[in-house]
Design a protein around this motif. Structure first.
Motif, short mmCIF file in Angstrom:
data_model
loop_
_atom_site.label_atom_id
_atom_site.label_comp_id
_atom_site.label_asym_id
_atom_site.label_seq_id
_atom_site.Cartn_x
_atom_site.Cartn_y
_atom_site.Cartn_z
N ASN A 177 122.12 -52.05 -5.85
CA ASN A 177 121.50 -52.02 -7.17
C ASN A 177 120.11 -52.64 -7.17
OD1 ASN A 177 122.52 -54.57 -6.72
ND2 ASN A 177 124.02 -54.49 -8.37
N LEU A 178 119.55 -52.87 -5.98
CA LEU A 178 118.18 -53.35 -5.84
C LEU A 178 117.48 -52.58 -4.73
CD1 LEU A 178 118.56 -57.25 -6.07
CD2 LEU A 178 117.73 -55.72 -7.85
N ARG A 179 116.17 -52.70 -4.67
CA ARG A 179 115.37 -52.11 -3.59
C ARG A 179 114.46 -53.21 -3.04
NH1 ARG A 179 118.73 -49.10 -3.76
NH2 ARG A 179 118.76 -46.83 -3.88
N CYS A 180 114.96 -53.96 -2.09
CA CYS A 180 114.26 -55.15 -1.60
C CYS A 180 113.24 -54.79 -0.51
CB CYS A 180 115.26 -56.16 -1.06
SG CYS A 180 116.56 -56.57 -2.25
N LYS A 181 112.14 -55.54 -0.51
CA LYS A 181 111.06 -55.24 0.43
C LYS A 181 111.45 -55.49 1.88
CE LYS A 181 107.20 -55.88 -2.75
NZ LYS A 181 105.94 -56.60 -3.04
N PHE A 215 141.80 -65.91 8.08
CA PHE A 215 141.88 -67.23 7.45
C PHE A 215 141.08 -67.30 6.16
CE2 PHE A 215 142.32 -69.02 12.01
CZ PHE A 215 143.67 -68.74 12.00
N SER A 216 139.91 -66.66 6.15
CA SER A 216 139.09 -66.72 4.95
C SER A 216 138.17 -65.51 4.87
CB SER A 216 138.27 -68.01 4.88
OG SER A 216 137.22 -67.98 5.83
N CYS A 217 137.72 -65.24 3.64
CA CYS A 217 136.85 -64.09 3.36
C CYS A 217 135.60 -64.57 2.64
CB CYS A 217 137.56 -63.07 2.48
SG CYS A 217 139.15 -62.51 3.10
N THR A 218 134.47 -63.96 2.99
CA THR A 218 133.20 -64.33 2.40
C THR A 218 132.60 -63.15 1.65
OG1 THR A 218 132.75 -65.92 4.16
CG2 THR A 218 130.86 -65.17 2.89
N LEU A 219 132.03 -63.44 0.50
CA LEU A 219 131.26 -62.45 -0.25
C LEU A 219 129.78 -62.79 -0.11
CD1 LEU A 219 130.66 -60.24 -2.37
CD2 LEU A 219 131.14 -61.95 -4.15
N THR A 220 128.99 -61.87 0.41
CA THR A 220 127.54 -62.00 0.44
C THR A 220 126.96 -61.02 -0.58
OG1 THR A 220 127.55 -62.61 2.79
CG2 THR A 220 125.46 -61.85 1.86
N THR A 221 126.30 -61.55 -1.61
CA THR A 221 125.90 -60.73 -2.74
C THR A 221 124.47 -61.02 -3.18
OG1 THR A 221 126.40 -60.19 -5.05
CG2 THR A 221 126.94 -62.41 -4.31
N ASN A 222 123.86 -60.05 -3.86
CA ASN A 222 122.53 -60.28 -4.43
C ASN A 222 122.61 -60.90 -5.82
OD1 ASN A 222 123.12 -58.12 -6.20
ND2 ASN A 222 122.02 -56.64 -4.94
N GLY A 223 123.81 -61.12 -6.31
CA GLY A 223 123.99 -61.84 -7.56
C GLY A 223 123.64 -61.07 -8.81
N GLN A 224 123.51 -59.77 -8.72
CA GLN A 224 123.13 -58.98 -9.89
C GLN A 224 124.34 -58.62 -10.76
OE1 GLN A 224 119.60 -58.51 -10.52
NE2 GLN A 224 119.96 -60.12 -9.00
N LYS A 225 125.54 -58.83 -10.23
CA LYS A 225 126.76 -58.64 -11.00
C LYS A 225 127.50 -59.97 -11.09
CE LYS A 225 129.31 -55.03 -10.70
NZ LYS A 225 130.28 -54.04 -10.19
N SER A 226 128.35 -60.12 -12.07
CA SER A 226 129.10 -61.36 -12.26
C SER A 226 129.95 -61.68 -11.03
CB SER A 226 129.99 -61.25 -13.50
OG SER A 226 130.81 -62.40 -13.62
N SER A 232 115.26 -60.00 -11.48
CA SER A 232 116.44 -60.17 -10.62
C SER A 232 116.80 -61.64 -10.43
CB SER A 232 116.23 -59.49 -9.27
OG SER A 232 115.08 -59.98 -8.61
N PHE A 233 115.78 -62.54 -10.43
CA PHE A 233 116.11 -63.96 -10.26
C PHE A 233 116.85 -64.50 -11.47
CE2 PHE A 233 115.44 -68.51 -10.65
CZ PHE A 233 115.82 -68.94 -9.39
N ALA A 234 116.37 -64.17 -12.67
CA ALA A 234 117.02 -64.65 -13.89
C ALA A 234 118.48 -64.21 -13.95
CB ALA A 234 116.26 -64.14 -15.12
N LYS A 235 118.73 -62.99 -13.48
CA LYS A 235 120.09 -62.47 -13.52
C LYS A 235 121.00 -63.20 -12.54
CE LYS A 235 120.49 -58.13 -14.43
NZ LYS A 235 120.51 -56.64 -14.35
N LEU A 236 120.51 -63.43 -11.31
CA LEU A 236 121.36 -64.13 -10.34
C LEU A 236 121.56 -65.59 -10.74
CD1 LEU A 236 119.88 -66.21 -8.10
CD2 LEU A 236 118.92 -64.08 -7.29
N ASP A 237 120.52 -66.20 -11.33
CA ASP A 237 120.65 -67.59 -11.77
C ASP A 237 121.74 -67.70 -12.84
OD1 ASP A 237 119.72 -70.41 -12.03
OD2 ASP A 237 119.14 -69.73 -14.03
N LYS A 238 121.77 -66.77 -13.75
CA LYS A 238 122.80 -66.75 -14.80
C LYS A 238 124.19 -66.61 -14.19
CE LYS A 238 124.19 -63.98 -18.87
NZ LYS A 238 125.49 -63.45 -18.35
#
Length: 299
Positions: free
Chosen positions: A35-39, A102-113, A141-147
């Motif tokens: 959902n993003l187009r990062c440089k 043992f464990s699972c990791t989520l790596t996300t851009n933070g644009q969804k809850s 995009s920063f404001a959204k991930l911060d929220k």
């Protein structure tokens, strides 16, 4: 927990003493939709053509488990966009645990809850504070991930920043942001790796070393930086021996690699993934990386 405690020294003995190169972690790409187009992303990373099925992922998880892996990181694209019918990302976490991870990791851009995720740990990619992040990932995009970070209520959430020519001036802001934000456990730094068509973001080696020294200064000052001193110092040595077999990778097209795809693209000498410095240090018995690794994996 007891199984983890038993497995870690066993894995180290096999790897370090018996020289059996078994992965400890799997990096599994489950979709190339984003959902993003990062440089910093290559055009191929935004194919928006593939969402693996639940059964495909199940086969890939079983394969990785049999190889020796016990930790899995689901990546994309943007992994929170993954679905298969009525199955969501949480179903993949349940599946991985059922298989034995043992464990699972989520790596996300933070644009969804992030609320409600069953991931054991969450990494939110942050490319600088405010305007620096938005210059790379898009306005707002920063404001959204911060929220979403502040609302997450996740006990094990950290942020990761890949430093490049655009955002290097924002390192001080990011470490202060991490320290002041109670929702953030720590910040991990990487350096931009010059994958094809992203070379313009690459810092000179002198700039790279200056950035590493700056991060070390902030860590000494008590900021919550996950990178270890030993791992960071290794990253100042161009062309050091990589031990990237510690993680196996399964690409979006199903290709199974015993190490990071960077080897295929011939960028290993300029690798900016600081985990390579951490893995190098762990396998050479650097105490700070051993303790940090145990804290990360057993926490």
């Amino acid at each position: 927990m007891l199984e983890k405690l038993a497995y870690m020294p066993l894995w180290f003995f096999r790897s370090r003493i018996l020289n059996k190169k078994q992965p400890l972690q799997t990096v599994l790409f489950i979709t190339d939709y984003c959902n993003l187009r990062c440089k910093h992303c290559t055009p191929a990373g935004h194919g928006c053509s593939t969402i693996k099925t639940y059964e495909e992922i199940k086969r890939e998880l079983i394969y990785s488990y049999k190889q020796g892996s016990r930790f899995v990181d689901f990546e994309g694209g943007e992994p929170t966009l993954w679905h298969d019918g009525n199955k969501s990302l949480n179903d993949l976490y349940r599946l991985a645990k059922k298989i034995g991870f043992f464990s699972c990791t989520l790596t996300t851009n933070g644009q969804k809850s992030i609320q409600g995720t069953l991931a054991d740990s969450v990494w939110v990619s942050v490319d600088g504070y405010g305007k620096y992040h938005d210059r790379i990932r898009g306005k707002g995009s920063f404001a959204k991930l911060d929220k979403h970070i502040r609302e997450s209520n996740h006990p094990n959430l950290s942020i990761a920043m890949a430093v490049n020519r655009i955002n290097r001036a924002s390192i001080s802001q990011i470490v202060k942001y991490a320290k002041k934000n109670p929702a953030i456990q720590s910040v991990a730094f990487n350096l931009h790796t010059p994958f094809p068509e992203t070379e313009e973001l690459t810092m000179s080696w002198k700039e790279r070393c200056e950035v590493i020294d700056e991060i070390i200064r902030y860590k000494k000052a008590g900021y919550p930086i996950m990178n270890t001193f030993s791992g960071l110092r290794v990253m100042k040595r161009r062309g050091f021996k990589k031990d990237c077999w510690v993680a196996n990778y399964i690409l979006i097209d199903g290709t199974r690699l015993p190490q990071c795809p960077g080897k295929l693209l011939n960028v290993c000498d300029d690798c900016g993934f600081c985990m390579s410095g951490e893995m190098y240090s762990v396998l050479r018995l650097k105490p700070d990386t051993i303790f940090a690794g145990l804290s990360l994996r057993l926490g």
